[in-house]
Write a protein that holds these residues in place. Structure first.
Motif, PDB file in Angstrom:
ATOM      1  N   ALA A  61       0.841  -1.206   0.000  1.00 36.56           N
ATOM      2  CA  ALA A  61       0.000   0.000   0.000  1.00 36.56           C
ATOM      3  C   ALA A  61       0.876   1.256   0.000  1.00 36.56           C
ATOM      4  CB  ALA A  61      -0.927  -0.017   1.215  1.00 36.56           C
ATOM      5  N   SER A  62       2.016   1.180  -0.667  1.00 33.71           N
ATOM      6  CA  SER A  62       2.951   2.317  -0.780  1.00 33.71           C
ATOM      7  C   SER A  62       3.234   2.972   0.571  1.00 33.71           C
ATOM      8  CB  SER A  62       2.419   3.386  -1.743  1.00 33.71           C
ATOM      9  OG  SER A  62       2.013   2.802  -2.925  1.00 33.71           O
ATOM     10  N   GLY A  63       3.363   2.187   1.593  1.00 33.18           N
ATOM     11  CA  GLY A  63       3.686   2.717   2.921  1.00 33.18           C
ATOM     12  C   GLY A  63       2.519   3.397   3.622  1.00 33.18           C
ATOM     13  N   LYS A  64       1.297   3.301   3.019  1.00 32.55           N
ATOM     14  CA  LYS A  64       0.158   4.017   3.616  1.00 32.55           C
ATOM     15  C   LYS A  64      -0.812   3.087   4.322  1.00 32.55           C
ATOM     16  CE  LYS A  64       0.381   7.849   0.405  1.00 32.55           C
ATOM     17  NZ  LYS A  64       0.423   7.835  -1.044  1.00 32.55           N
ATOM     18  N   GLY A  65      -0.518   1.799   4.332  1.00 32.19           N
ATOM     19  CA  GLY A  65      -1.496   0.823   4.817  1.00 32.19           C
ATOM     20  C   GLY A  65      -1.484   0.556   6.313  1.00 32.19           C
ATOM     21  N   VAL A  66      -0.771   1.397   7.090  1.00 35.91           N
ATOM     22  CA  VAL A  66      -0.688   1.156   8.534  1.00 35.91           C
ATOM     23  C   VAL A  66      -1.389   2.285   9.297  1.00 35.91           C
ATOM     24  CG1 VAL A  66       0.903   0.926  10.497  1.00 35.91           C
ATOM     25  CG2 VAL A  66       1.485  -0.102   8.297  1.00 35.91           C
ATOM     26  N   PHE A  67      -2.275   1.929  10.196  1.00 39.74           N
ATOM     27  CA  PHE A  67      -2.974   2.920  11.023  1.00 39.74           C
ATOM     28  C   PHE A  67      -2.572   2.721  12.477  1.00 39.74           C
ATOM     29  CE2 PHE A  67      -5.444   2.244   7.271  1.00 39.74           C
ATOM     30  CZ  PHE A  67      -5.964   3.480   6.942  1.00 39.74           C
ATOM     31  N   ILE A  68      -2.355   3.828  13.178  1.00 41.93           N
ATOM     32  CA  ILE A  68      -2.017   3.746  14.603  1.00 41.93           C
ATOM     33  C   ILE A  68      -3.148   4.459  15.358  1.00 41.93           C
ATOM     34  CG2 ILE A  68      -0.162   4.125  16.304  1.00 41.93           C
ATOM     35  CD1 ILE A  68       1.294   3.036  13.978  1.00 41.93           C
ATOM     36  N   SER A  79     -12.333   0.961   6.837  1.00 40.42           N
ATOM     37  CA  SER A  79     -11.886   1.647   5.615  1.00 40.42           C
ATOM     38  C   SER A  79     -11.051   0.700   4.750  1.00 40.42           C
ATOM     39  CB  SER A  79     -11.102   2.915   5.956  1.00 40.42           C
ATOM     40  OG  SER A  79      -9.812   2.592   6.427  1.00 40.42           O
ATOM     41  N   ILE A  80     -10.280  -0.174   5.385  1.00 42.91           N
ATOM     42  CA  ILE A  80      -9.467  -1.119   4.588  1.00 42.91           C
ATOM     43  C   ILE A  80     -10.388  -2.131   3.905  1.00 42.91           C
ATOM     44  CG2 ILE A  80      -7.644  -2.870   4.636  1.00 42.91           C
ATOM     45  CD1 ILE A  80      -6.431  -1.416   7.058  1.00 42.91           C
ATOM     46  N   PHE A  81     -11.345  -2.705   4.678  1.00 47.36           N
ATOM     47  CA  PHE A  81     -12.253  -3.693   4.063  1.00 47.36           C
ATOM     48  C   PHE A  81     -13.161  -3.038   3.018  1.00 47.36           C
ATOM     49  CE2 PHE A  81     -11.514  -6.626   7.819  1.00 47.36           C
ATOM     50  CZ  PHE A  81     -10.879  -7.588   7.048  1.00 47.36           C
ATOM     51  N   ASN A  82     -13.381  -1.715   3.137  1.00 46.47           N
ATOM     52  CA  ASN A  82     -14.206  -1.033   2.133  1.00 46.47           C
ATOM     53  C   ASN A  82     -13.436  -0.707   0.860  1.00 46.47           C
ATOM     54  OD1 ASN A  82     -16.532  -1.158   3.533  1.00 46.47           O
ATOM     55  ND2 ASN A  82     -16.413   0.922   4.393  1.00 46.47           N
ATOM     56  N   GLY A  83     -12.190  -1.125   0.799  1.00 46.60           N
ATOM     57  CA  GLY A  83     -11.484  -1.017  -0.484  1.00 46.60           C
ATOM     58  C   GLY A  83     -10.503   0.140  -0.591  1.00 46.60           C
ATOM     59  N   LYS A  84     -10.140   0.764   0.529  1.00 46.60           N
ATOM     60  CA  LYS A  84      -9.194   1.885   0.471  1.00 46.60           C
ATOM     61  C   LYS A  84      -7.892   1.512  -0.253  1.00 46.60           C
ATOM     62  CE  LYS A  84      -7.062   5.175   3.674  1.00 46.60           C
ATOM     63  NZ  LYS A  84      -7.555   6.493   3.532  1.00 46.60           N
ATOM     64  N   PHE A  85      -7.474   0.264  -0.119  1.00 46.70           N
ATOM     65  CA  PHE A  85      -6.226  -0.153  -0.767  1.00 46.70           C
ATOM     66  C   PHE A  85      -6.466  -1.265  -1.792  1.00 46.70           C
ATOM     67  CE2 PHE A  85      -5.225   1.246   3.567  1.00 46.70           C
ATOM     68  CZ  PHE A  85      -4.483   2.372   3.254  1.00 46.70           C
ATOM     69  N   GLY A  86      -7.675  -1.330  -2.304  1.00 44.30           N
ATOM     70  CA  GLY A  86      -8.008  -2.355  -3.307  1.00 44.30           C
ATOM     71  C   GLY A  86      -7.780  -3.752  -2.753  1.00 44.30           C
ATOM     72  N   GLU A 104       8.515  17.922  12.504  1.00 44.98           N
ATOM     73  CA  GLU A 104       9.522  17.896  13.559  1.00 44.98           C
ATOM     74  C   GLU A 104       8.947  17.308  14.841  1.00 44.98           C
ATOM     75  OE1 GLU A 104      11.029  21.937  13.187  1.00 44.98           O
ATOM     76  OE2 GLU A 104      11.549  21.350  11.147  1.00 44.98           O
ATOM     77  N   GLU A 105       9.835  16.845  15.700  1.00 44.18           N
ATOM     78  CA  GLU A 105       9.483  16.144  16.950  1.00 44.18           C
ATOM     79  C   GLU A 105       8.686  14.873  16.678  1.00 44.18           C
ATOM     80  OE1 GLU A 105       7.885  18.749  19.970  1.00 44.18           O
ATOM     81  OE2 GLU A 105       9.144  20.379  19.234  1.00 44.18           O
ATOM     82  N   ASP A 106       8.872  14.301  15.499  1.00 41.28           N
ATOM     83  CA  ASP A 106       8.190  13.060  15.104  1.00 41.28           C
ATOM     84  C   ASP A 106       6.681  13.163  15.247  1.00 41.28           C
ATOM     85  OD1 ASP A 106      10.516  11.725  14.291  1.00 41.28           O
ATOM     86  OD2 ASP A 106      11.041  11.320  16.376  1.00 41.28           O
ATOM     87  N   LYS A 107       6.152  14.282  14.750  1.00 41.24           N
ATOM     88  CA  LYS A 107       4.692  14.465  14.759  1.00 41.24           C
ATOM     89  C   LYS A 107       4.168  14.419  13.320  1.00 41.24           C
ATOM     90  CE  LYS A 107       4.298  16.745  19.106  1.00 41.24           C
ATOM     91  NZ  LYS A 107       4.981  17.884  19.705  1.00 41.24           N
ATOM     92  N   GLY A 108       2.832  14.310  13.231  1.00 46.04           N
ATOM     93  CA  GLY A 108       2.218  14.335  11.905  1.00 46.04           C
ATOM     94  C   GLY A 108       2.116  12.950  11.306  1.00 46.04           C
ATOM     95  N   PRO A 109       1.603  12.883  10.062  1.00 47.91           N
ATOM     96  CA  PRO A 109       1.359  11.567   9.444  1.00 47.91           C
ATOM     97  C   PRO A 109       2.641  10.829   9.080  1.00 47.91           C
ATOM     98  CG  PRO A 109       0.904  13.352   7.895  1.00 47.91           C
ATOM     99  CD  PRO A 109       1.188  14.009   9.209  1.00 47.91           C
ATOM    100  N   ASN A 110       2.521   9.526   8.928  1.00 43.26           N
ATOM    101  CA  ASN A 110       3.643   8.729   8.446  1.00 43.26           C
ATOM    102  C   ASN A 110       3.931   9.059   6.989  1.00 43.26           C
ATOM    103  OD1 ASN A 110       5.012   7.004  10.189  1.00 43.26           O
ATOM    104  ND2 ASN A 110       3.282   5.579  10.269  1.00 43.26           N
TER     105      ASN A 110
END
Ligand code: AMP
Ligand code: GLY
Length: 443
Positions: free
Chosen positions: A164-171, A184-191, A233-239
């Motif tokens: 999933a091009s590095g986008k398939g992980v949720f925390i 969202s994953i079962f609804n096809g977000k990543f095919g 910075e400070e390891d914040k924000g999205p992956n």
């Protein structure tokens, strides 16, 4: 045997090397490979606008999915060794196909790439080999997932099983968020990559990347690296795919690395053998250093990006020999990687909006760059009608520097960044904060 220029004759013809891929990773591989005096040409399919700024490099326009044309072209170019950069062609079995056509290939076959393209398979693999990793549950439906989410008290992370091009992980921060992510994953977000979901125990600790070049049985380790996955910075924000890195990672002391070898690296290679997987390529161990020891967060079947850009300048000209030895299954395992005595750091300049939507096509201006131990590897660039350099990706440029300590490395990298401009340029100012003694004084 250590590889040095005195025993070049022990290697077969290595004049024409082909690299598949179009990122900063592939450009840095090309840069390290071309250093070898035996190498005459490095072809990149497709490469990007920065590829041909690298000595001996040439881009080839060809569709790798058109197999007949590809083989004809590779034979015409007399390619001696092929290095496959990204995970998608590896997962599609390109390495198997090219090996069947008698090319020497650095990159695992489809069976080995499964370590990356199926997270559930990788987790079961680790379970079989008793390799430390977070607890997990493999689920096929939202109902099944809800039962686990509501019956366990441990915080979970949610992962799409496939690529999933590095986008398939949720925390997620709550059970509700956990359910929403799974839905969202079962609804096809990543095919199709989301046909199955892996729920994992959330673990804590700093992350490090370890790379083993593997010939199927033997392996050698590259210098370790630490990536910075979060956008801000400070390891914040999205992956993100990675906003910068440094190498080596001092966190991994010699003793600790020995533990990782014993508990993780060797059991992984033994398990591959047990499963009859002839893995000729790099295994990327994404590790978390938890209170109870190192654990595998993920395997990848390729070099990390931007870790690769960071590590490649530490290699000497024997690097291409190591890749060739892996491709032929004849590593001794005791080769010395002739790394420099310097350390290396990389800062990524991105387009505004990355890792979400962003615009491309902005002209890139590069001023006076410090020429000493500094490289700029294009990650996402193209050439405009008049040959001008344009932004053409989320991650645009990798600014890499080496020096005798990390303070000097990042001082140079950020000085160079002041000379680089494009509309919407963004980068983190705190890459390497863990290893910059002057960081807290500066900020
Ligand atoms: P992956 O694509 O599996 O590497 O996951 C992307 C990022 O998510 C990792 O680099 C970690 O920061 C985080 N992550 C993945 N799995 C876990 C886990 N089990 N516990 C905590 N964080 C995780
Ligand atoms: N730097 C993270 C990755 O390549 O997946």
């Amino acid at each position: 045997m250590s590889i040095n220029s005195k025993n070049f004759k022990n290697f077969s013809r290595l004049e024409n090397i082909l690299i598949i891929g179009n990122g900063g990773r592939e450009n840095s591989l090309a840069w390290a490979i071309q250093k070898n005096v035996l190498v005459k040409k490095v072809f990149l399919i497709p490469g990007n606008a920065g590829s041909e700024r690298i000595n001996k490099c040439e881009r080839i326009k060809i569709d790798i999915n058109n197999k007949k044309e590809l083989v004809e072209k590779l034979n015409f170019l007399k390619v001696d060794l092929i290095v496959i950069g990204p995970e998608i062609p590896l997962a599609d079995g390109l390495a198997d196909f090219l090996r069947e056509k008698d090319f020497k290939v650095f990159g695992p076959g489809k069976d080995g790439a499964k370590l990356e393209y199926s997270k559930s398979w990788a987790k079961e693999f680790m379970q079989d080999a008793n390799i430390p990793t977070a607890k997990f549950w493999k689920v096929n439906s939202l109902e099944e997932a809800k039962k686990i989410i509501h019956s366990t008290s441990i915080p979970l992370v949610v992962k799409a099983d496939g690529l999933a091009s590095g986008k398939g992980v949720f925390i997620p921060d709550s059970k509700e968020e956990c359910v929403r992510a799974t839905e969202s994953i079962f609804n096809g977000k990543f095919g199709k990559s989301g046909d199955m979901v892996v729920l994992e125990e959330k673990i804590h600790g700093p992350e490090v990347s370890v790379f083993a070049l593997c010939d199927g049985i033997k392996y050698i380790l590259l210098p370790t690296a630490q990536d910075h996955k979060r956008l801000n910075e400070e390891d914040k924000g999205p992956n993100t795919g990675g906003m910068g890195a440094y190498s080596p990672a001092p966190l991994l002391t010699k003793n600790y690395l020995e533990r990782i070898i014993k508990e993780i690296i060797e059991p992984t290679i033994n398990e591959l053998n047990k499963k009859n997987i002839d893995y000729k390529g790099v295994i990327y161990f994404g590790l978390m250093i938890t209170k109870s020891g190192p654990k595998v967060i993920e395997y990848n079947c390729r070099f990390g990006d931007p870790e690769c850009q960071t590590i490649m300048p530490l290699m000497d000209q024997s690097f291409v020999f190591l890749l060739e030895k892996c491709s032929m299954g004849n590593l001794t395992g005791s080769e010395k990687i002739n790394t420099s005595n310097k350390v290396s750091g990389c800062v990524i300049a991105t387009s505004k909006g990355y890792p979400h939507e962003y615009k491309t096509g902005f002209p890139i201006k590069i001023g006076k760059i410090d020429p000493n131990d500094c490289q700029i590897f294009d990650s996402g660039t193209s050439l405009g009608k008049d040959g001008e350099l344009l932004t053409d990706g989320g991650r645009v440029l990798s600014i890499v520097c080496q020096d005798k300590d990390f303070d000097l490395v990042f001082e140079k990298a950020y000085k160079n960044l002041k000379e680089i401009n494009f509309d919407g340029i963004y980068f983190r100012n705190d890459i390497g904060h863990q290893v910059r003694k002057n960081f807290f004084k500066e900020s």
